[in-house]
Design a protein around this motif. Structure first.
Motif, PDB file in Angstrom:
ATOM      1  N   CYS A  62       0.831  -1.214   0.000  1.00  0.00           N
ATOM      2  CA  CYS A  62       0.000   0.000   0.000  1.00  0.00           C
ATOM      3  C   CYS A  62       0.861   1.257   0.000  1.00  0.00           C
ATOM      4  CB  CYS A  62      -0.931   0.017   1.213  1.00  0.00           C
ATOM      5  SG  CYS A  62      -2.306  -1.131   1.091  1.00  0.00           S
ATOM      6  N   LEU A  63       1.905   1.264   0.811  1.00  0.00           N
ATOM      7  CA  LEU A  63       2.765   2.446   0.877  1.00  0.00           C
ATOM      8  C   LEU A  63       3.494   2.670  -0.442  1.00  0.00           C
ATOM      9  CD1 LEU A  63       4.191   2.207   4.494  1.00  0.00           C
ATOM     10  CD2 LEU A  63       2.434   3.752   3.621  1.00  0.00           C
ATOM     11  N   SER A  64       3.876   1.607  -1.086  1.00  0.00           N
ATOM     12  CA  SER A  64       4.519   1.733  -2.397  1.00  0.00           C
ATOM     13  C   SER A  64       3.549   2.338  -3.413  1.00  0.00           C
ATOM     14  CB  SER A  64       4.997   0.355  -2.856  1.00  0.00           C
ATOM     15  OG  SER A  64       5.538   0.429  -4.142  1.00  0.00           O
ATOM     16  N   ASP A  65       2.318   1.843  -3.422  1.00  0.00           N
ATOM     17  CA  ASP A  65       1.301   2.392  -4.326  1.00  0.00           C
ATOM     18  C   ASP A  65       1.010   3.850  -3.999  1.00  0.00           C
ATOM     19  OD1 ASP A  65       1.141  -0.103  -5.477  1.00  0.00           O
ATOM     20  OD2 ASP A  65      -0.774  -0.634  -4.542  1.00  0.00           O
ATOM     21  N   LEU A  66       0.898   4.150  -2.720  1.00  0.00           N
ATOM     22  CA  LEU A  66       0.571   5.506  -2.285  1.00  0.00           C
ATOM     23  C   LEU A  66       1.663   6.490  -2.677  1.00  0.00           C
ATOM     24  CD1 LEU A  66      -1.466   7.261  -0.764  1.00  0.00           C
ATOM     25  CD2 LEU A  66      -0.275   6.664   1.355  1.00  0.00           C
ATOM     26  N   GLU A  67       2.893   6.071  -2.566  1.00  0.00           N
ATOM     27  CA  GLU A  67       4.004   6.964  -2.917  1.00  0.00           C
ATOM     28  C   GLU A  67       3.918   7.406  -4.372  1.00  0.00           C
ATOM     29  OE1 GLU A  67       8.857   7.046  -2.944  1.00  0.00           O
ATOM     30  OE2 GLU A  67       7.816   5.605  -1.676  1.00  0.00           O
ATOM     31  N   GLY A  68       3.589   6.484  -5.243  1.00  0.00           N
ATOM     32  CA  GLY A  68       3.483   6.825  -6.655  1.00  0.00           C
ATOM     33  C   GLY A  68       2.311   7.740  -6.964  1.00  0.00           C
ATOM     34  N   LEU A  69       1.251   7.624  -6.194  1.00  0.00           N
ATOM     35  CA  LEU A  69       0.053   8.424  -6.452  1.00  0.00           C
ATOM     36  C   LEU A  69       0.097   9.803  -5.796  1.00  0.00           C
ATOM     37  CD1 LEU A  69      -2.618   5.622  -5.987  1.00  0.00           C
ATOM     38  CD2 LEU A  69      -1.837   6.628  -8.139  1.00  0.00           C
ATOM     39  N   THR A  70       0.808   9.924  -4.700  1.00  0.00           N
ATOM     40  CA  THR A  70       0.823  11.170  -3.935  1.00  0.00           C
ATOM     41  C   THR A  70       1.379  12.341  -4.741  1.00  0.00           C
ATOM     42  OG1 THR A  70       1.107   9.898  -1.904  1.00  0.00           O
ATOM     43  CG2 THR A  70       1.567  12.234  -1.763  1.00  0.00           C
ATOM     44  N   GLU A  71       2.388  12.067  -5.537  1.00  0.00           N
ATOM     45  CA  GLU A  71       3.034  13.135  -6.304  1.00  0.00           C
ATOM     46  C   GLU A  71       2.100  13.755  -7.338  1.00  0.00           C
ATOM     47  OE1 GLU A  71       6.557  11.371  -7.880  1.00  0.00           O
ATOM     48  OE2 GLU A  71       7.309  10.859  -5.894  1.00  0.00           O
ATOM     49  N   ASP A  98      -3.770  20.906  -2.431  1.00  0.00           N
ATOM     50  CA  ASP A  98      -4.686  21.039  -1.296  1.00  0.00           C
ATOM     51  C   ASP A  98      -4.968  19.721  -0.588  1.00  0.00           C
ATOM     52  OD1 ASP A  98      -4.814  23.692  -1.910  1.00  0.00           O
ATOM     53  OD2 ASP A  98      -6.858  23.637  -2.708  1.00  0.00           O
ATOM     54  N   CYS A  99      -4.957  18.621  -1.314  1.00  0.00           N
ATOM     55  CA  CYS A  99      -5.285  17.340  -0.690  1.00  0.00           C
ATOM     56  C   CYS A  99      -4.050  16.497  -0.385  1.00  0.00           C
ATOM     57  CB  CYS A  99      -6.273  16.550  -1.550  1.00  0.00           C
ATOM     58  SG  CYS A  99      -5.593  15.983  -3.102  1.00  0.00           S
ATOM     59  N   ARG A 100      -2.912  16.911  -0.849  1.00  0.00           N
ATOM     60  CA  ARG A 100      -1.681  16.145  -0.639  1.00  0.00           C
ATOM     61  C   ARG A 100      -1.357  15.915   0.842  1.00  0.00           C
ATOM     62  NH1 ARG A 100       2.362  18.651  -4.090  1.00  0.00           N
ATOM     63  NH2 ARG A 100       1.099  17.762  -5.729  1.00  0.00           N
ATOM     64  N   PRO A 101      -1.549  16.897   1.738  1.00  0.00           N
ATOM     65  CA  PRO A 101      -1.206  16.660   3.157  1.00  0.00           C
ATOM     66  C   PRO A 101      -1.944  15.470   3.772  1.00  0.00           C
ATOM     67  CG  PRO A 101      -1.469  19.001   2.779  1.00  0.00           C
ATOM     68  CD  PRO A 101      -1.901  18.306   1.517  1.00  0.00           C
ATOM     69  N   TYR A 102      -3.187  15.249   3.379  1.00  0.00           N
ATOM     70  CA  TYR A 102      -3.950  14.114   3.911  1.00  0.00           C
ATOM     71  C   TYR A 102      -3.234  12.799   3.597  1.00  0.00           C
ATOM     72  CZ  TYR A 102      -7.854  10.899   4.658  1.00  0.00           C
ATOM     73  OH  TYR A 102      -8.646   9.868   5.093  1.00  0.00           O
TER      74      TYR A 102
END
Length: 97
Positions: free
Chosen positions: A61-70, A75-79
């Motif tokens: 999940c963290l690997s997937d999230l890292e790719g999507l966060t960028e 405005d929603c990135r901090p969440y």
């Protein structure tokens, strides 16, 4: 195993509502939020901490999230950065394998 940093981070995360944004990845982000949140709740409710299966799921999940966060709107990135930090805190409690 000190649970207070995770409990504090979880409380902060729960205090913030789901961000409003438009993204083709919104469904995947919602799933990642749900799975990571489930790992947090399991960790906080379980004296043993995370089991190997949840550790593997959390890493994925963290690997997937890292790719999507960028790709997210500022405005929603901090969440999602906070969600990622929460997952990283959980992994730090896992025994070294």
């Amino acid at each position: 195993m000190n649970r207070s940093p995770i409990a504090s981070a979880w409380e902060a995360h729960c205090g913030d509502g789901w961000p409003q944004f438009a993204s083709p990845n919104q469904g995947q982000l919602m799933t990642l939020d749900t799975v990571i949140s489930g790992c947090v709740v399991f960790f906080l409710d379980s004296p043993e901490g995370l089991d190997p299966q949840r550790i593997t799921i959390l890493k994925d999940c963290l690997s997937d999230l890292e790719g999507l966060t960028e790709e997210l709107e500022p405005d929603c990135r901090p969440y999602f950065l906070r969600l990622r930090r929460l997952g990283e805190l959980l992994l730090a409690t896992a025994p070294a394998s």
